[in-house]
Motif scaffolding. Structure first.
Motif, short mmCIF file in Angstrom:
data_model
loop_
_atom_site.label_atom_id
_atom_site.label_comp_id
_atom_site.label_asym_id
_atom_site.label_seq_id
_atom_site.Cartn_x
_atom_site.Cartn_y
_atom_site.Cartn_z
N PRO A 193 0.86 -1.24 0.05
CA PRO A 193 0.03 0.09 -0.01
C PRO A 193 0.91 1.25 -0.04
O PRO A 193 1.66 1.25 0.84
CB PRO A 193 -0.73 -0.07 1.39
N PRO A 194 0.47 2.24 -0.99
CA PRO A 194 1.30 3.50 -0.77
C PRO A 194 0.99 4.37 0.31
O PRO A 194 0.09 3.99 1.10
CB PRO A 194 0.79 4.12 -2.05
N ALA A 195 1.63 5.47 0.43
CA ALA A 195 1.63 6.28 1.78
C ALA A 195 0.06 6.81 1.83
O ALA A 195 -0.09 7.21 2.99
CB ALA A 195 2.44 7.44 1.68
N ASP A 196 -0.50 7.08 0.82
CA ASP A 196 -1.89 7.76 0.96
C ASP A 196 -2.97 6.67 0.94
O ASP A 196 -4.27 7.01 0.85
CB ASP A 196 -2.05 8.63 -0.50
N ALA A 197 -2.71 5.41 1.16
CA ALA A 197 -3.71 4.35 1.20
C ALA A 197 -4.39 4.69 2.37
O ALA A 197 -3.76 4.89 3.59
CB ALA A 197 -3.31 3.09 0.99
N LEU A 198 -5.76 4.28 2.49
CA LEU A 198 -6.43 4.55 3.66
C LEU A 198 -6.71 3.04 4.44
O LEU A 198 -7.08 2.02 3.86
CB LEU A 198 -8.08 4.98 3.37
N GLY A 199 -6.06 3.20 5.67
CA GLY A 199 -6.02 2.06 6.40
C GLY A 199 -7.28 1.59 7.08
O GLY A 199 -8.27 2.55 7.26
N TYR A 200 -7.66 0.44 7.68
CA TYR A 200 -8.84 -0.10 8.21
C TYR A 200 -8.42 -0.42 9.83
O TYR A 200 -9.31 -1.21 10.35
CB TYR A 200 -9.39 -1.34 7.57
N GLY A 201 -7.64 0.56 10.39
CA GLY A 201 -7.29 0.35 11.75
C GLY A 201 -8.95 0.53 12.54
O GLY A 201 -9.77 1.10 12.04
N PRO A 202 -9.05 0.26 13.84
CA PRO A 202 -9.97 0.19 14.47
C PRO A 202 -10.65 1.61 14.83
O PRO A 202 -11.85 1.81 14.84
CB PRO A 202 -9.93 -0.57 15.81
N ASP A 203 -9.80 2.70 14.76
CA ASP A 203 -10.38 4.07 14.81
C ASP A 203 -10.27 4.80 13.73
O ASP A 203 -10.61 5.95 13.63
CB ASP A 203 -9.18 4.65 15.62
#
Length: 299
Positions: free
Chosen positions: A155-165
């Motif tokens: 994933p590149p730096a601007d990818a949106l993560g699915y972390g719990p918050d």
């Protein structure tokens, strides 16, 4: 996912889940207890394997695959190298997170192909019925493979993560059991815009789940149902019930990031199709799926 609108944004560092060295949450999905009768197993699907309040469909298919594989391999040592190369699943109900049972029956035993049926049952009700085809997965280089060089291996730096918050992770709880990122370039809905019905994601199991080759194999099958519904890029949000899904397992994944590429041939007024292709860190095809789903109801 009706809450997913233009306010979805965030920095990757804020959304990225904590490092989970040695953690193996997906292994618990695949852990089974024999119940005495042949082909009957107890299992647990934790609440992190949900999207909203509903258990993630790909996780249910993977758990069923673990049960069917355990039973088939246990019937004959000669079948120990067999793997679930195809799974055709019908979703009859939505189970609650927690304890489930699997009921497996063998339909055919052969040297190259075996057939088995598995039902995921909760409170006496069958929720998922899957017909499995077992065979020997590819272990040699393909004669031809399409190049997906336009998608980065990580994933590149601007990818949106699915972390719990994170905005996505607050709904897709699977991000608590693995590292998951979605590509902003293809996911136009993240910015309140519309685009082609296609999405790309990156998914990586925790260290403990990569350590077991069978768990990693089931994880790849689960990942083939990881993309959000592609009509979201056309402005259609909400629950898109799967009518039927077929999952193919091509080979065991190499350690590292899996790439998920979701596309559609047609988005209709009532139904849409969605294909998901899973590549491992080497670029090899490890799993595929095709499903027919109902369009989200208008709000």
């Amino acid at each position: 996912m009706p809450e997913l609108t233009a306010e979805l944004a965030g920095d990757r560092r804020e959304a990225e889940p904590m490092e989970q060295t040695g953690a193996a949450p997906f292994s618990r999905v695949c852990a089974l207890t024999e119940l005495g009768a042949p082909g009957r197993y107890a299992g647990v699907i934790d609440k992190i394997w949900t999207i909203g309040k509903k258990v993630h469909g790909g996780t249910m298919v993977a758990g069923s695959a673990a049960a069917a594989t355990t039973f088939l391999r246990g019937t004959d040592p000669a079948l120990a190298e067999m793997s679930p190369i195809s799974a055709s699943s019908d979703f009859l109900g939505a189970p609650e997170p927690g304890e489930v049972e699997y009921q497996v029956s063998i339909r055919k035993v052969g040297r190259q192909i075996c057939l088995a049926d598995a039902e995921l049952v909760q409170h006496g009700r069958t929720c998922v019925r899957t017909a499995f085809t077992f065979g020997h997965i590819d272990d040699i280089a393909p004669l031809y493979a399409y190049e997906h060089s336009d998608m980065p291996a990580e994933p590149p730096a601007d990818a949106l993560g699915y972390g719990p918050d994170s905005p996505m992770g607050s709904i897709v709880h699977v991000g608590q059991g693995a590292q998951v990122f979605i590509d902003r370039e293809w996911a136009r809905f993240l910015d309140g815009k519309q685009g082609e019905p296609r999405l790309r994601l990156w998914m990586r199991p925790f260290d403990g789940d990569q350590a077991d080759p069978d768990v990693a194999m089931y994880f790849a099958m689960m990942a083939a149902d990881m993309s959000p519904p592609v009509p979201m890029n056309l402005g259609h949000f909400g629950w898109a019930p799967t009518v039927q899904m077929t999952t193919y397992l091509r080979r065991r994944p190499a350690p590292g990031w899996l790439r998920v590429i979701a596309t559609s041939q047609e988005v209709g007024g009532r139904m849409f199709d969605e294909d998901q292709l899973i590549l491992d860190s080497t670029g090899a095809v490890v799993a595929q799926s095709r499903q027919l789903a109902l369009m989200p109801l208008p709000r």
